[in-house]
Write a protein that holds these residues in place. Structure first.
Motif, PDB file in Angstrom:
ATOM      1  N   GLU A 215      49.612 -18.719  77.449  1.00  0.00           N
ATOM      2  CA  GLU A 215      49.035 -17.914  76.369  1.00  0.00           C
ATOM      3  C   GLU A 215      47.647 -18.426  75.997  1.00  0.00           C
ATOM      4  N   ALA A 216      47.484 -19.734  75.976  1.00  0.00           N
ATOM      5  CA  ALA A 216      46.176 -20.303  75.662  1.00  0.00           C
ATOM      6  C   ALA A 216      45.164 -19.970  76.752  1.00  0.00           C
ATOM      7  N   ALA A 219      44.047 -16.479  76.226  1.00  0.00           N
ATOM      8  CA  ALA A 219      43.121 -16.414  75.094  1.00  0.00           C
ATOM      9  C   ALA A 219      41.736 -16.910  75.492  1.00  0.00           C
ATOM     10  N   LEU A 232      41.014 -24.937  69.049  1.00  0.00           N
ATOM     11  CA  LEU A 232      42.319 -25.283  69.606  1.00  0.00           C
ATOM     12  C   LEU A 232      42.942 -26.376  68.753  1.00  0.00           C
ATOM     13  N   ILE A 400      38.525 -17.089  67.679  1.00  0.00           N
ATOM     14  CA  ILE A 400      39.874 -17.344  68.180  1.00  0.00           C
ATOM     15  C   ILE A 400      40.325 -18.700  67.652  1.00  0.00           C
ATOM     16  N   LEU A 402      43.682 -20.992  67.884  1.00  0.00           N
ATOM     17  CA  LEU A 402      44.952 -21.086  68.591  1.00  0.00           C
ATOM     18  C   LEU A 402      45.728 -22.332  68.209  1.00  0.00           C
ATOM     19  N   LEU A 523      44.994 -13.462  67.550  1.00  0.00           N
ATOM     20  CA  LEU A 523      44.132 -14.498  68.105  1.00  0.00           C
ATOM     21  C   LEU A 523      43.244 -15.119  67.035  1.00  0.00           C
ATOM     22  N   GLY A 525      44.116 -15.729  64.112  1.00  0.00           N
ATOM     23  CA  GLY A 525      44.920 -16.745  63.453  1.00  0.00           C
ATOM     24  C   GLY A 525      44.628 -16.870  61.978  1.00  0.00           C
TER      25      GLY A 525
END
Length: 532
Positions: A215-216, A219, A232, A400, A402, A523, A525
């Motif tokens: 998934e990362a 992204a 991240l 993004i 994550l 994404l 978040g």
């Protein structure tokens, strides 16, 4: 009889901007003395000793008179050692020898043995000289390859002062040059892999080496498509640094304009380049770096920082909350504009800084806040202090955000599922879909502002986004609620819309669908990614 004035042309560098400098030398009656005037800094003034030793070493008589050297225009500061060779040529002219054409720019530092040593910033100097109508440049042999990167300029590479003197007809220098060349077997300086924070990404690594973070990786593909900044957050050793180091490999190669800009920055930093780069730069400053090291600064003429060395590439900040709060907040303006203004009392320099930021962080100081309950040993105050270094405005600039979870045993057993080559193919295909849109938007915007830059989805104007992004009534109501409650800022809304276009490009949709918008919000978040 009026003493002859020897002249030579050189280039002065101010940041990445170069301007012409006329070097004049004249011998006057009086006691032997050397004066260099024209707002010269210490490095330029110290050329007196280098020149005297160089002349003696190659067998040229040093004038036993009062010597005055002027660097014109005299009201602008001159810095660095690139004027040494031009001053030597002007002195030879004052001694009665011929000099180079006024359409020739001369750059090079002299050693005490008469050698001509490489200097920084040859590429921006040669580019400026070409625009000013110069036809030839004289550079050290170590700088010859980068000077040749600018087409249409004649390049004359010299290895020592005897070589230059021979070209100017100084008697006996043809043989002296041969003697000096045989006595010295200096090797050319090899290109440096690391210089002033400029790094080459780990080209040997592959996304296939990263387990359980599919998934990362997806992204990061979206980020590569749209040029989005990424944060991240995850436990130590989970793969954040591995993902960041492999990220530049899935970005599209530099085009001709971008490659020349990157080469000019590398030249300014002392990385002598022989060919135009194709891979995007990767700059990874340590978390103890000062604010000046990150954004640029220093005494005298401010030097570029890590964000400029990451221009058209990736800036990776590992252990992001450990950076000083001032350094973190200093990133806010460059992340928005793509450039940075560095002001000092007597200097103002603008450096390009169009980069993608990847910031990696642990969820807390001990790194276990996202693990099982009770795993984190940090006190509440320690966790709050750790997070407070970032602040809301800087977090709002990440498109993004994550959270990376520890991979399961089954995911580790399955191994990596996506290779760098597969990810690159998907990114390039999606970029191609986005490119025509960006070209149309840039062409329309250029009618009112010719400097508008729209090279990727992250640069789409807010007005265009609100006019062309389809929103259902339910989505409009959800956005209104978040705006009214402060969960979403207007900047954040534009970033979500830009991100939705990148998701749409990944899915080969002509415009963002409801699912694409929902994925963009995911994404983004908006929830607390630190686990509270």
């Amino acid at each position: 009889m009026t003493p002859p004035v020897g002249t030579a042309q050189s280039m002065s560098l101010w940041g990445l901007d170069a301007s012409p400098v006329l070097v004049e030398a004249v011998l006057l009656g009086g006691l032997p003395h050397v004066s260099i005037v024209g707002l010269a800094d210490a490095a330029v003034n110290e050329a007196r000793e280098r020149l005297r030793a160089s002349f003696s070493h190659v067998g040229i008589s040093w004038p036993n008179e009062r010597l005055t050297v002027n660097l014109s225009p005299a009201d602008t500061a001159k810095t660095g050692t690139r004027f040494d060779l031009a001053i030597a040529v002007a002195i030879l002219g004052a001694l009665g020898y011929r000099t180079f054409s006024q359409r020739t720019a001369i750059m090079g530092e002299l050693g005490l043995d008469g050698s001509v040593r490489p200097v920084r910033g040859v590429i921006p100097c040669v580019l400026a000289a070409q625009q000013l109508g110069y036809q030839c440049v004289v550079v050290p042999v170590e700088n010859e390859a980068e000077a040749h990167l600018i087409s249409g300029m004649q390049v004359l590479a010299v290895k020592d002062l005897a070589h230059v003197a021979a070209l100017l007809g100084v008697s006996g220098m043809e043989h002296a040059h041969v003697r000096q060349a045989s006595k010295r077997s200096r090797k050319l300086q090899p290109p440096m892999a690391v210089k002033r924070g400029l790094l080459v990404a780990d080209s040997s690594g592959d996304f296939i080496d990263v387990y359980g973070q599919d998934e990362a990786i997806w992204a990061l593909e979206v980020a590569a498509v749209g040029g989005h900044h990424v944060q991240l957050v995850g436990a130590p050793g989970i793969g954040k640094s591995m993902l960041a180091a492999r990220f530049p490999a899935i970005l599209p190669p530099l085009d001709a304009r971008e490659a020349m800009e990157v080469a000019a920055i590398q030249s300014l930093g002392g990385l002598y380049v022989g060919t135009l780069p194709t891979l995007r730069p990767f700059s990874a400053p340590h978390h103890t770096s000062t604010t000046a090291a990150i954004v640029g600064g220093g005494s005298g003429v401010p030097q570029p920082g890590a964000i400029t060395y990451a221009h058209h590439g990736v800036l990776f900040c590992d252990e992001f909350p450990e950076f000083s709060p001032r350094a973190i907040q200093a990133l806010r303006q460059p992340m928005e504009t793509g450039w940075v203004d560095v002001h000092r009392a007597h200097a103002h320099v603008r450096y390009p800084a169009h980069f993608q930021l990847i910031a990696a962080a642990n969820p807390c100081r001990c790194g276990h806040a996202l693990d099982a309950p009770g795993a984190c040993v940090c006190k509440p105050r320690e966790r709050a202090t750790y997070r407070s270094h970032l602040g809301g405005p800087i977090r709002d600039r990440f498109d993004i955000r994550l959270v990376l979870r520890r991979p399961s045993k089954a995911a580790i057993a399955a191994g990596g599922q996506v290779s760098t080559e597969q990810a690159r193919e998907q990114v390039l295909a999606a970029r191609a879909r986005a490119q025509s849109r960006c070209d149309r938007v840039r062409a329309a915007a250029a009618v009112s502002d010719k400097h508008t830059r729209v090279s990727c989805n992250a640069e789409l104007p807010g007005r265009w986004l609100r006019e062309h992004t389809p929103l259902s009534k339910a989505m409009e109501a959800a956005i209104d609620r978040q705006l009214n409650t402060g969960q979403l800022s207007l900047r954040g809304l534009d970033r979500v819309l830009r991100l939705s276009w990148s998701v749409a490009d990944m899915h080969a949709h002509g415009a963002p669908t409801e699912d694409d918008l929902a994925m963009a919000f995911t994404l983004r978040g908006e929830e607390d990614i630190y686990g509270d």
